[in-house]
Design an enzyme around this catalytic site. Structure first.
Site, PDB file in Angstrom:
ATOM      1  CB  SER A 220      -0.890   0.029   1.248  1.00 29.28           C
ATOM      2  OG  SER A 220      -0.118   0.337   2.403  1.00 29.28           O
ATOM      3  CG  ASP A 221       1.165   5.974  -1.164  1.00 30.53           C
ATOM      4  OD1 ASP A 221       2.157   6.056  -0.406  1.00 30.53           O
ATOM      5  OD2 ASP A 221       0.867   6.858  -1.982  1.00 30.53           O
ATOM      6  CD1 TRP A 222       4.649   5.032   5.212  1.00 28.96           C
ATOM      7  CD2 TRP A 222       4.561   3.875   3.312  1.00 28.96           C
ATOM      8  NE1 TRP A 222       5.719   4.142   5.200  1.00 28.96           N
ATOM      9  CE2 TRP A 222       5.680   3.419   4.050  1.00 28.96           C
ATOM     10  CE3 TRP A 222       4.301   3.272   2.083  1.00 28.96           C
ATOM     11  CZ2 TRP A 222       6.533   2.413   3.605  1.00 28.96           C
ATOM     12  CZ3 TRP A 222       5.150   2.261   1.629  1.00 28.96           C
ATOM     13  CH2 TRP A 222       6.239   1.851   2.379  1.00 28.96           C
ATOM     14  N   GLY A 223      -0.675   4.633   4.361  1.00 32.93           N
ATOM     15  CA  GLY A 223      -1.976   5.084   4.831  1.00 32.93           C
ATOM     16  C   GLY A 223      -3.104   4.876   3.847  1.00 32.93           C
ATOM     17  CB  ALA A 224      -3.212   3.510   0.445  1.00 40.68           C
TER      18      ALA A 224
END
Length: 736
Positions: A220-224
């Protein structure tokens, strides 16, 4: 696998901290790092948002600058250097490159992306991935997919049709995945047609894994991640940073209550184990050569500098006597360097990609060094923030008035463009434009060098300056690279990887950016960037692919050979000037007879060549069926229609020097005909059309004028019309 508990498996799929994957028995942790144009390794676990101080690393040119090089060999070399630095700092995976398409010049993260064209973006990104991974370090191509704005970026839904996805927003990812085999792919924050990219099964499994054969880890992108279990089912293997106590608990509970098949979890764990086996190293590698990497960064920055104009106002630049560049060192030469950016350079983007450089070239200092016999002086002219300062402006104008030439460094401060927000306009700061007008009014030739990440408007002021040089954000060695180009030590080798519009309102996405009420409609479809400008025949400041040299190139001897859907193209390029130089030879394909709307021409190949004065070289390109195809939603795949195609070779999308129309003999795409197919569709089919005419008998189908009126009726609807010759019995005989 059998020795791990469900809790341990769940932990392995959510990471340990901001930059490390989790360690479980038999599977050690690995370190990942931001790194599209340089590493950003934070000692320890990192700060709460991962933006704090990082270890020194080479800050290479940003993607916007690197793409302007149009040089896959150079980009691969930079990838190798990034891989070496990653090994030295114990990094297992570099989080890059970013290949998202520059749909709008307003996107605040455009400096981190390569191009408005998927072919160029895909080829260059694949080269970077190959370079990094050749050093035993993984990459993470990002952000998958349709991540083209920062406004509401964690929630907005990109409403985009499948053809547009397949032709514009997915091909760069596809090229990297199928050609370079990245170890990981990073999902985007946004939704795609209402579904979060982190839990989009069609994207992460159907397309990425089943169609393209991706066998690595989806991170994931960070916090996605919105729903960890749904994301796991869709194909997302690793959540970063870990939402500990929430995501792992959700996975464990879902396995326990039977709503998540443990085999799905095991599949993600197995991919994580494979990644760790590839990337884990007990100790950091050898120290990298700081000086060599700085020299590479300087060469790359120069290769991405684009000379947009070179000629005194009114001269047009065609007469060598009108050209102000390159500057020739002489005791009689006086140069006024104006602009705070010449003393306080902006060389990289703001946000998660910020690098702590090993050193930094200052443009003014580098120009003093490059012109040792000349008199080179400096005036700030403006401040990097706040309104215009009259005293600074007066000082700069006074300095300019006594000079032979002015080199004005203009551009955007970090507060104007960054990850996290989109721009509201594409103009230079007002204080800089006011200063530039005063400098031009002195009558001294002005050379403007631009430093920024996203496109800025150059009309109408550029017509008053003697030369215009586009530097983008050139990394830590960008100041030296600028000096190299301005003095002619290096021929400007850059070409635009994106169109520079006359006005923001001219851009194809303008009325559909950044959306409203949680949705952004990709209403321009496939007509992104130059595709849209050219389809509308809309004037631009500088077209896609444009860039000047200090020499001239002539194109000749176009050859095109067609064998089925394979097309072989050749052309000869000659350096007709008096200096060595580099040219980017570009191949475009058009399909003017297509049954669907297509751009007039699309980039399908390019090569960069270096030629000595008088030297000629023949370049070649090979096209296949995919290069001629469009994505058909009716047929559910790529389609080549038989007929005429236009093959063009030139120096930009609007400077096509050689053109040839060829006929491609491809099988005619056939669609299944039913009662819901129109009369026109039935009659157009070479087999079923005659069957229909025979079944209907003479009469109405011979009336061409009437056929124009009722031709778009489905056949089943016409069966209710008396006297047409099409009845229910006719439909039965035709199998409709």
């Amino acid at each position: 696998m059998e020795n791990l508990t469900v809790e341990q498996k769940a932990a392995l799929c959510i990471g340990a901290d901001f930059w490390h994957t989790a360690a479980v028995p038999g599977v050690p942790s690995i370190l990942v790092s931001d790194g599209p144009h340089g590493l950003r390794v934070q000692p320890g676990a990192g700060d709460h948002v991962g933006l704090g101080g990082s270890l020194p690393a080479t800050c290479f040119p940003t993607a916007a600058a690197l793409a302007s090089s149009w040089d896959p060999d150079l980009v691969r070399e930079i990838g190798e250097a990034l891989g070496e630095e990653a090994r030295a700092q114990g990094v297992g995976v570099v989080l890059g490159p970013g290949v998202n398409i520059k749909r709008s010049p307003l996107c605040g993260r455009n400096f981190e992306y390569l191009s408005e064209d998927p072919h160029l973006a895909g080829v260059l990104a694949a080269a970077l991935v190959e370079g990094v991974q050749s050093r035993g370090v993984g990459t993470s191509v990002k952000h998958f997919a349709a991540n083209n704005q920062e406004t509401d970026r964690l929630r907005v839904s990109a409403e985009v049709d499948e053809r547009t996805l397949r032709e514009i927003y997915l091909p760069a990812f596809e090229h990297v995945v199928t050609r370079a085999r990245p170890w990981t792919v990073m999902c985007a924050y946004n939704k795609v047609n209402g579904v979060y990219a982190s839990q989009h099964g069609w994207l992460l499994t159907t397309v990425l894994r089943e169609e393209w054969g991706f066998d690595g880890v989806v991170v994931s992108d960070w916090g996605a991640v919105a729903d960890r279990v749904a994301a796991l089912v869709a194909g997302l293997d690793l959540e970063m940073p870990p939402n500990r106590g929430v995501s792992d608990r959700a996975i464990v509970d879902a396995v326990a209550d039977g709503s998540l098949d443990e085999a799905v979890l095991d599949r993600a764990v197995d991919r994580m184990r494979t990644l760790v086996e590839r990337a884990h190293r007990p100790e950091p590698g050898e120290a990298f050569d700081v000086d060599a990497h700085h020299a590479l960064a300087r060469r790359a920055a120069a290769d991405g500098i684009v000379l947009l104009r070179n000629g005194l106002p009114g001269g047009g630049g065609h007469d060598p006597e009108d050209r102000i560049l390159p500057l020739h060192d002489s005791p009689s030469l006086t140069v006024a360097v104006v602009g705070e950016l010449a003393r306080t350079p902006r060389y990289q983007g703001a946000g998660s990609s910020q690098v702590n450089p090993t050193r930094l070239d200052v443009p003014f200092d580098e120009l003093v060094t490059a012109l040792p016999r000349a008199t080179v002086s400096f005036a700030a002219g403006y401040a990097l923030d706040g309104p215009g300062d009259r005293a600074l402006s007066d000082e700069a104008v006074a300095l300019a008035a006594g000079a032979d030439v002015v080199v004005a460094l203009l551009g955007l401060p970090a507060v104007e463009e960054s990850e996290g927000f989109d721009r509201e306009h594409i103009d230079l700061p007002t204080a800089q434009l006011m200063l530039l007008s005063r400098l031009v009014d002195t009558g001294v030739p002005v050379v403007v060098a631009l430093a920024h990440g996203g496109v800025v408007r150059t009309d109408p002021w550029e017509h008053r300056v003697a030369a215009l040089v586009e530097c983008w954000l050139g990394g830590q060695a960008g100041g030296g690279a600028l000096a190299d180009v301005l003095t002619g030590a290096v021929d400007p080798g850059g070409r635009l990887a994106e169109t520079i519009p006359l006005r923001l309102a001219d851009t194809p996405s303008h009325l559909n950016f950044p959306g409203e009420e949680g949705r952004v409609r990709y209403g321009e479809g496939v007509f992104v960037g130059y595709r849209g400008f050219d389809a509308l025949d809309r004037p631009v400041a500088h077209p896609f692919g444009h860039g000047l040299s200090y020499t001239e190139f002539a194109y000749s001897a176009l050859t095109v050979a067609v064998d089925g859907t394979d097309v072989t193209v050749g052309a000869t390029v000659t350096n007709t000037g008096g200096r060595a130089g580099r040219e980017v030879v570009q191949l475009y394909v058009g399909d003017p007879q297509c049954s669907v709307a297509r751009p007039p021409a699309e980039l399908r190949g390019f090569t960069k060549i270096a030629l000595e004065p008088g030297e000629s070289r023949t370049v070649g390109f090979t096209l296949g069926a995919r290069d001629l195809s469009f994505w058909s939603t009716v047929h559910g795949g790529w389609v080549v229609e038989p007929g005429e195609f236009e093959i063009a070779v030139g120096a930009s999308s609007r400077d096509l020097r050689l053109c040839r129309t060829v006929t491609v003999d491809a099988p005619l795409p056939r669609r299944a005909l039913t009662a819901d197919s129109t009369l026109q569709e039935w009659l157009a089919d070479p087999d079923r059309g005659p069957e229909l005419r025979a079944a209907a008998g003479p009469g109405i189908l011979q009336d061409e004028e009437l056929l124009r009126v009722i031709g778009n009726f489905p056949l089943g609807r016409l069966a209710a019309f008396p006297g047409i010759g099409i009845s229910r019995e006719t439909l039965t005989r035709l199998g409709a």
